[in-house]
Design an enzyme around this catalytic site. Structure first.
Site, PDB file in Angstrom:
ATOM      1  N   HIS A  20      68.390  14.572  52.758  1.00  0.00           N
ATOM      2  CA  HIS A  20      68.491  13.326  51.894  1.00  0.00           C
ATOM      3  C   HIS A  20      67.179  13.477  50.569  1.00  0.00           C
ATOM      4  CE1 HIS A  20      71.383  10.624  54.144  1.00  0.00           C
ATOM      5  NE2 HIS A  20      70.951  11.482  54.943  1.00  0.00           N
ATOM      6  N   ASP A 114      69.270   5.595  47.912  1.00  0.00           N
ATOM      7  CA  ASP A 114      70.045   6.609  48.639  1.00  0.00           C
ATOM      8  C   ASP A 114      70.932   5.285  49.348  1.00  0.00           C
ATOM      9  OD1 ASP A 114      71.400   7.523  51.353  1.00  0.00           O
ATOM     10  OD2 ASP A 114      69.698   9.129  50.917  1.00  0.00           O
ATOM     11  N   TRP A 365      76.240  18.641  53.598  1.00  0.00           N
ATOM     12  CA  TRP A 365      76.727  18.791  52.225  1.00  0.00           C
ATOM     13  C   TRP A 365      75.678  19.563  51.347  1.00  0.00           C
ATOM     14  CZ3 TRP A 365      80.979  19.142  49.858  1.00  0.00           C
ATOM     15  CH2 TRP A 365      81.050  19.442  48.599  1.00  0.00           C
ATOM     16  N   ASN A 366      74.428  19.696  51.557  1.00  0.00           N
ATOM     17  CA  ASN A 366      73.726  20.478  51.016  1.00  0.00           C
ATOM     18  C   ASN A 366      73.826  21.673  50.995  1.00  0.00           C
ATOM     19  OD1 ASN A 366      71.825  18.453  49.444  1.00  0.00           O
ATOM     20  ND2 ASN A 366      70.830  18.359  51.360  1.00  0.00           N
ATOM     21  N   GLU A 370      75.705  24.490  48.294  1.00  0.00           N
ATOM     22  CA  GLU A 370      74.741  25.657  47.973  1.00  0.00           C
ATOM     23  C   GLU A 370      75.508  26.924  48.272  1.00  0.00           C
ATOM     24  OE1 GLU A 370      71.164  25.247  50.164  1.00  0.00           O
ATOM     25  OE2 GLU A 370      70.440  23.322  49.041  1.00  0.00           O
ATOM     26  N   ASP A 386      78.906  13.211  57.895  1.00  0.00           N
ATOM     27  CA  ASP A 386      80.020  13.993  57.045  1.00  0.00           C
ATOM     28  C   ASP A 386      80.361  15.422  57.475  1.00  0.00           C
ATOM     29  OD1 ASP A 386      77.466  14.191  55.839  1.00  0.00           O
ATOM     30  OD2 ASP A 386      78.282  14.976  54.194  1.00  0.00           O
ATOM     31  N   GLN A 387      79.521  15.707  58.202  1.00  0.00           N
ATOM     32  CA  GLN A 387      79.662  17.427  58.345  1.00  0.00           C
ATOM     33  C   GLN A 387      81.228  17.661  58.833  1.00  0.00           C
ATOM     34  OE1 GLN A 387      76.758  18.427  61.285  1.00  0.00           O
ATOM     35  NE2 GLN A 387      75.128  17.614  60.000  1.00  0.00           N
TER      36      GLN A 387
END
Length: 474
Positions: A20, A114, A365-366, A370, A386-387
């Site tokens: 985050h 956030d 998500w990062n 990427e 969310d993975q």
């Protein structure tokens, strides 16, 4: 000569986790470079970690403040224990954050919080300050979270782990994802009972975040346009401005975010090893900043990877293995021929390296965006939040890799690693290259994310000028 008007002031409040903090610090730098005054408010715990890593020293134009998170210093704040922050922060931190904002000599034109720090939206409203919300997940993940209550009512939640219907499509049809998301792919909190506090927390946070004046999200139109369009039915404005790290690189080539130092000590020795490896020959492995593996899980991955006979770079945090202080010696010794074991690595550089041909990832998500930007196909082994959604989208929606969620046996891992690294699925290779191009184009001048970011900056300037006009009239 008239005095120059002050720059609009923005306060940014990330949730205190690596996944985050990083994108919100990049957002802070991008806004600062757009002549906005930015204050980032971290927790005391994370602020100390940033200071120790020099992350606050080079952030020109950005002020850093900190507030307590309500947990004792010895609390680990990793793995499943990070969930304690979800409940301590709103209760303990909200009044402190309100006092902090109230005491600022320059009241902010806007607060960007956030999405799971929605108490900041309440605070901003109480002080007459506009608030925007930032989602660190994909648009698909955000859209699914907005339907959690509907899924409970339809009986899709709870997902019964190991049941025959885990691979069934949802009874409640989420628009745009009707034929994509199975029960297995829902966030891990959906495997809890409907009255579980963690599930109820996410439902309440999603509902409260919709009260914000805008949603900022680290994705790009060319990847998730249909879902972004659906999100506009919830929020007055949606700014898809990702990939954020690529936006910064587009502004300053060969330069990383100056203020986004990792909360974990980074090792760079792996880069020299990568330089000595053949093109696209290395599988990069990382399960992110929070995932914990049992020794059994670790050994199944290790055997599968070793048996695949592929070169690999494995980033293993010191706290990755549950109840283990160190990496097992047998693992270290058996990787010397084709592998390199590292700690926390400079992931963006690793993924962009020519030697890397694929990514075994938790699909945070990062990491996912990427990897998309770097043009690397993925083998997704998600663990929570969310993975699970991201890993499904990587395979089923975007054709960027293989989803192996809920699988952890060495033979399957060996087979999937071979499939990924040997390019046996041409549609994945083609989609990966095309979406990498679109991701890079989106952040260049005139691209979709660049336009959205400029619109965001203009919206903030308008809020600032409107506030000044109101104060003048008063």
């Amino acid at each position: 000569m008239a005095a120059r008007a002050p720059h609009p002031h923005i306060v940014i409040l990330p949730f205190p986790g690596q996944g985050h903090v990083k994108p919100m610090l990049i957002l802070a730098e991008l806004l600062s470079r757009s002549s906005l005054a930015v204050t980032v408010v971290n927790t005391d715990h994370n602020h100390r970690r940033l200071v120790a890593g020099g992350g606050t020293d080079t952030a020109g134009g950005i002020d850093f403040l900190s507030i307590p998170d309500g947990l004792p210093p010895e609390h680990p704040r990793i793995g499943t224990s990070v969930a304690d922050l979800l409940f301590s922060i709103p209760k303990f931190t909200k009044p402190i954050f309100k006092s902090l904002i109230s005491s600022m000599r320059r009241p902010p034109a806007c607060v960007i919080s956030d999405a799971i720090m929605s108490f900041a939206i309440d605070v901003a409203g109480e002080l007459g300050i506009p608030a925007m919300t930032f989602r660190v997940c994909s648009a698909a993940g955000c859209w699914i979270n907005s339907h959690l209550q509907h899924l409970v009512e339809a009986g899709d939640i709870p997902v019964r782990e190991g049941s025959a219907d885990m691979d069934s499509l949802l009874s409640f049809k989420i628009p745009g994802l009707e034929n994509v998301i199975r029960r297995r792919d829902l966030p891990h909190i959906c495997r809890l009972s409907p009255d579980n506090p963690y599930l109820q927390f996410e439902i309440s946070q999603t509902s409260k975040s919709s009260k914000a004046s805008a949603l900022i999200i680290n994705t790009f139109e060319e990847l998730e346009a249909p879902i972004i369009a659906h999100l506009r039915s919830i929020f007055p404005a949606v700014y898809a401005i990702g990939p954020l790290h690529a936006s910064l690189s587009s502004i300053s080539p060969n330069r990383r975010c100056s203020c986004s130092s990792s909360l974990i000590q980074t090792e760079r020795t792996c880069m020299n090893w990568l330089d000595s490896q053949p093109s696209k020959s290395v599988l990069y492995i990382s399960f992110g900043s929070l995932t914990e593996l049992t020794r059994e899980q670790l050994m199944e991955f290790w055997h599968g990877i070793i048996n695949s006979e592929k070169r690999f770079l494995w980033a293993i945090r010191p706290d990755l293995i549950i109840d283990e202080d160190e990496i097992p010696e047998e693992l270290k010794n058996s990787t010397k021929e084709r592998g390199f074991m590292a700690g926390w690595v400079p992931q963006e550089e690793v993924l962009e390296h020519e030697a890397v041909g694929g990514f075994l990832t938790h699909c945070g998500w990062n990491s996912t965006i990427e990897s998309i930007s770097a043009g690397k196909s993925m083998l997704g082994w998600p663990c929570f939040v969310d993975q699970l959604v991201n890993s499904r989208c990587v395979e089923e929606l975007w054709n960027l890799g293989i989803d192996i969620k809920d699988i952890n046996d060495r033979s399957t891992i060996e087979r999937m690693v071979r499939n990924l690294m040997e390019g046996k699925q041409e549609h994945i290779t083609k989609s990966t290259a095309e979406l990498a191009r679109l991701a890079r184009d989106s952040v260049r001048e005139g691209g979709s994310s660049h336009r959205n970011f400029m619109e965001l900056v203009q919206a903030i300037r308008l809020l600032h000028s409107t506030k000044d006009c109101l104060q003048t009239r008063e």
